[in-house]
Design a protein around this motif. Structure first.
Motif, PDB file in Angstrom:
ATOM      1  N   PHE A  15     -13.804  -4.053  -4.850  1.00 17.67           N
ATOM      2  CA  PHE A  15     -13.789  -2.616  -4.602  1.00 17.67           C
ATOM      3  C   PHE A  15     -15.094  -2.255  -3.928  1.00 17.67           C
ATOM      4  N   LYS A  30     -15.228   0.903   1.771  1.00 17.12           N
ATOM      5  CA  LYS A  30     -13.999   1.260   2.492  1.00 17.12           C
ATOM      6  C   LYS A  30     -12.868   1.590   1.520  1.00 17.12           C
ATOM      7  N   ASP A  31     -12.806   0.869   0.392  1.00 20.38           N
ATOM      8  CA  ASP A  31     -11.790   1.180  -0.622  1.00 20.38           C
ATOM      9  C   ASP A  31     -12.014   2.588  -1.182  1.00 20.38           C
ATOM     10  N   SER A  46     -11.105   5.193   1.732  1.00 18.93           N
ATOM     11  CA  SER A  46      -9.715   5.272   2.182  1.00 18.93           C
ATOM     12  C   SER A  46      -8.693   5.377   1.058  1.00 18.93           C
ATOM     13  N   ARG A  47      -9.041   4.876  -0.119  1.00 16.18           N
ATOM     14  CA  ARG A  47      -8.048   4.859  -1.197  1.00 16.18           C
ATOM     15  C   ARG A  47      -8.329   5.849  -2.319  1.00 16.18           C
ATOM     16  N   VAL A  53      -6.944   0.775  -6.919  1.00 17.63           N
ATOM     17  CA  VAL A  53      -7.478   1.084  -5.593  1.00 17.63           C
ATOM     18  C   VAL A  53      -8.306  -0.053  -4.986  1.00 17.63           C
ATOM     19  N   MET A  54      -8.451  -1.146  -5.703  1.00 16.51           N
ATOM     20  CA  MET A  54      -9.218  -2.285  -5.177  1.00 16.51           C
ATOM     21  C   MET A  54      -8.399  -3.036  -4.130  1.00 16.51           C
ATOM     22  N   THR A  55      -9.072  -3.885  -3.383  1.00 15.49           N
ATOM     23  CA  THR A  55      -8.387  -4.815  -2.489  1.00 15.49           C
ATOM     24  C   THR A  55      -8.069  -6.051  -3.319  1.00 15.49           C
TER      25      THR A  55
END
Length: 108
Positions: A18, A21-22, A25-26, A42-44
């Motif tokens: 996380f 950008k997370d 954008s999230r 919301v993490m990648t």
């Protein structure tokens, strides 16, 4: 030292990251409450990672190719070693002057 990103682990193995950008954008863009939104939502998930043996230039190329700002560093068995960001990599080349030398030699 500032935080680069939060690495999310399960049983000592990387399962997510996380970062900035997370967050933008999230969480922020979707107007979610950062105080109550679980990182897991919301993490990648399952992020790419690099080994501690990867060269600075290889790490930067990977960041460029995949539009990453941060990269987890993991052993081949999946054990998390740390995280690097694009500024770390540039500083690892000796800052702006060192980076110019690396870039120039790569173009020869």
């Amino acid at each position: 030292q500032s935080r680069k990103a939060a690495l999310v682990a399960e049983d000592g193995k990387l399962v997510g990251i996380f970062g900035f950008k997370d967050m933008m954008s999230r969480v922020i863009a979707k107007e979610l409450d950062p105080e109550t939104t679980p990182i897991g939502e919301v993490m990648t998930p399952n992020p790419e990672s690099v080994s501690p043996d990867m060269s600075v230039l290889e790490a930067l190329q990977m960041m460029h190719d995949h539009h990453f700002l941060t990269l987890p560093v993991c052993e081949t068995n999946g054990t998390i070693v740390g995280v690097v960001n694009v500024i770390d990599v540039i500083n690892g080349c000796g800052g702006a002057e060192g980076w110019r030398a690396v870039f120039d030699s790569a173009l020869e």
